[in-house]
Design an enzyme around this catalytic site. Structure first.
Site, short mmCIF file in Angstrom:
data_model
loop_
_atom_site.label_atom_id
_atom_site.label_comp_id
_atom_site.label_asym_id
_atom_site.label_seq_id
_atom_site.Cartn_x
_atom_site.Cartn_y
_atom_site.Cartn_z
CB ALA A 21 -0.93 -0.01 1.22
CD GLN A 98 1.48 -7.19 0.28
OE1 GLN A 98 2.21 -6.24 0.50
NE2 GLN A 98 1.03 -7.97 1.25
CG ASP A 101 -3.35 0.61 -6.65
OD1 ASP A 101 -2.68 0.08 -7.57
OD2 ASP A 101 -2.86 1.01 -5.58
CG HIS A 118 -3.78 -9.59 -2.25
ND1 HIS A 118 -3.15 -8.83 -1.30
CD2 HIS A 118 -3.51 -10.88 -1.92
CE1 HIS A 118 -2.53 -9.61 -0.42
NE2 HIS A 118 -2.74 -10.86 -0.78
CB CYS A 153 -22.17 -17.44 -18.74
SG CYS A 153 -21.48 -17.22 -17.09
CB SER A 191 4.82 -4.41 1.69
OG SER A 191 4.12 -5.47 2.34
CG ASP A 233 11.68 3.51 8.82
OD1 ASP A 233 10.95 4.52 8.78
OD2 ASP A 233 11.28 2.41 9.26
ZN LIG Z 1 -19.71 -15.74 -17.27
#
Ligand SMILES: [Zn+2]
Length: 253
Positions: A21, A98, A101, A118, A153, A191, A233
């Site tokens: 993030a 991760q 966006d 993700h 479908c 992260s 950091d």
């Molecule tokens: Zn479908």
């Protein structure tokens, strides 16, 4: 401290970039799990609830539409751009992100090198036939009718993110593992490395002795627990773009 980073980037030829993030905050997207994140006020909807309850599907699409209206227009920033330059210079093995966006893809990271572990909010996926489509028409229809959209479908459509209680895609995990096996440097950016199994991907590489760089504002779960070559950091937007540019100048000399 920046010098060591430039040196590692200059010497590497197959970098695995792992992102969280922290690399999207400069694009105006808050950390979903942080103090400003949506999960402090929202009840998560689990995948089985989405699949079994029309009320939960409606609530899910309502949440996603709010996110889309807030962050759908977010643009990639200089960190996404620096990662694209690494690829253009032939130094990138893969990006494992991760983030959901879609900003790596929007910046120009190629599909073959991008693993959205993700999933992504920039596509909608049918839960039956797996067909993918652009989100805009589905949000428009949902806004108009209040009914969660369905595929031709008959399957349920859902933004192509991994929901709570939903397994990661086996193909994506396999691709990430292959990239970890091949890379010669791992760069973890923005992260906290707290969410598994995603956060275990850099460790596949470090187990082989691959140098490991962690850049994050604030502590991570891998600090002092695993062999970390370099730990910086700070905000990735201040550190990464200048270091990448300096390294690429070194390499082209
Ligand atoms: Zn479908």
């Amino acid at each position: 401290m920046g010098d060591r980073l430039i040196e590692l980037l200059s010497g590497a030829e197959r970098i695995l970039v792992f992102t969280g993030a922290g690399i999207s905050t400069a694009s105006g997207i808050p950390d979903y799990r942080g103090p400003q994140g949506v999960w402090t006020t929202r009840t998560p909807i689990y995948y089985y609830e989405f699949m079994t309850s029309s009320d939960q599907r409606r609530a899910y699409w309502q949440q996603k539409m709010e996110d889309f209206e807030t962050w759908g227009a977010a643009a990639p920033n200089e960190v996404h751009g620096a990662i694209v330059r690494l690829e253009e210079a032939g130094k990138l093995e893969a990006v494992v992100t991760q983030n959901v966006d879609g900003l790596h893809a929007a910046a120009g990271t190629s599909r073959e090198r991008l693993i959205e572990i993700h999933g992504t909010n920039r596509e909608v996926e049918c839960q039956s036939c797996r067909k993918r489509s652009a989100p805009e028409p589905h949000f428009e229809a949902f806004r108009r009718t209040g009914e969660p959209p369905v595929c031709e479908c008959g399957g349920f459509l859902k933004p192509a993110t991994i929901s709570f209680g939903q397994d990661l895609r086996v193909d994506d995990l396999a691709r990430a593992q292959r990239a970890a096996d091949r890379c010669d440097l791992v760069l973890s950016l923005g992260s906290t490395l707290a969410v598994n199994p995603a956060a275990s991907i850099p460790l596949y590489a470090t187990q082989r002795g691959t140098p490991y760089v962690i850049i994050n504002a604030g502590p991570t779960e891998h600090d002092r627990r695993f062999a970390v070559t370099l730990r910086l950091d700070g905000d990735v937007i201040d550190i990464v773009p200048p270091a990448v540019d300096a390294a690429l100048q070194n390499s082209s000399r």
